[in-house]
Enzyme design. Structure first.
Site: not given
Ligand code: KIV
Length: 299
Positions: A48-49, A87, A117, A119, A186
């Site tokens: 999602d970056s 993501d 993925k 978070e 991260e």
């Protein structure tokens, strides 16, 4: 050279077992996926970056499921070998297990990613469990989790105090216990990451977490120098693609303006006889005197 086999979950576990570093990059479209494929990376994350590096939003919160699906479909077309991770964007899994399973299934069905993925720890652990139970492998993500950056006090290193390191460790262990096949760390101090990684059995992937994780990931646009301006301390630039692209477009603009482009090599030819006949047609008196509103479309 022998054909590379598609990367599977047992293959990743085997790499960890053998101490073979796992290479992961993000990709957001067909060309970046092709580069990842050709470079022989192991895991490709449609991160999602993309919100920031591709779509120009100020943070990852803004990217929608529809946008992630569109990017993921393009990535799928460029990939054959690496394991593809989709993501889950903010808002697509937090509210309930049902929503999380529905969103994960949507990513898998509509993009062709094999895994997803999500978070953070906390309620995300229950969401991860539900998705795993629905048959979709899940990658966890702890430490600096950009979707909750505001709540974490900004884009800052996590696990620097005892309390924060303990929370991080518990989140990672909880994600592992509900069946996550791998966990991203991260922006965590290298020594803290090393201590936690020793307690985990699943492969860990670091981004700003030092050398002890089983693999490393960087954002495609950061590592190639497509992004400009300030980047995080953990980013290493392996190429200057922004400069190369800017040089290319600047030269193109200059050559168009100075009429140096196109050159003879870039134009199509036509048989002289065909051209001569066409010119005769254009020179006809009746054609020259016709007004715009006299034109009939060709049959
Ligand atoms: O979205 C992303 O690019 C990520 C990586 C930084 C792991 O989550």
């Amino acid at each position: 050279m022998s054909e590379r086999k598609p990367v599977t979950l047992p293959r990743l576990a085997g790499m960890k077992e053998a101490g073979e570093p796992i290479v992961m990059v993000t990709a957001y479209d067909y060309p970046s996926a092709q580069i990842a494929e050709e470079a022989g990376v192991d895991i490709v994350l449609v991160g999602d970056s993309a919100a920031m590096v591709v779509l120009g939003y100020p943070g990852t919160e803004a990217v929608s499921m529809e946008e992630m699906v569109m990017l993921g479909r393009a990535v799928r077309r460029g990939l054959r070998t690496p394991l593809m991770v989709g993501d889950m964007p903010m808002g697509s899994y937090e509210a309930s297990n049902e929503l999380a399973v529905h969103s994960a299934q949507r990513l898998v069905k509509e993009t062709g990613c094999q895994t997803v993925k999500l978070e953070a720890g906390g309620t995300s652990v229950e969401r991860a469990r539900a998705i795993v139970r629905a048959g979709i492998p899940v990658m966890g993500h702890v430490g600096l989790t950009p979707q909750s950056a505001t709540a974490l006090g900004g884009y800052r290193t996590q696990g620097k105090t005892v309390q924060s390191a303990i929370r991080l460790c518990e989140d990672a262990l909880a994600l592992q216990s509900v069946g996550c096949f791998s966990i991203v760390f991260e922006a965590v101090p290298a020594a803290v990451a090393e201590a936690i990684v020793e307690k985990l059995e699943v492969p860990t992937i670091g981004i700003g977490a030092g050398p002890a994780t089983d693999g490393q990931v960087l954002v495609f646009h950061d590592l190639l120098g497509i992004t400009t301006g300030r980047t995080a301390k953990f980013v290493k630039r392996y190429a200057g693609v922004h400069e190369a692209m800017l040089d290319g477009v600047t030269q193109f603009a200059a050559e168009v303006r100075s009429r140096h482009f196109p050159e003879p090599d870039h134009v199509y030819g036509v048989e002289p006889a065909e051209l001569a006949e066409f010119r005769l047609y254009l020179d006809q008196e009746s054609l020259a005197s016709r007004k715009a509103w006299d034109w009939e479309p060709l049959p």
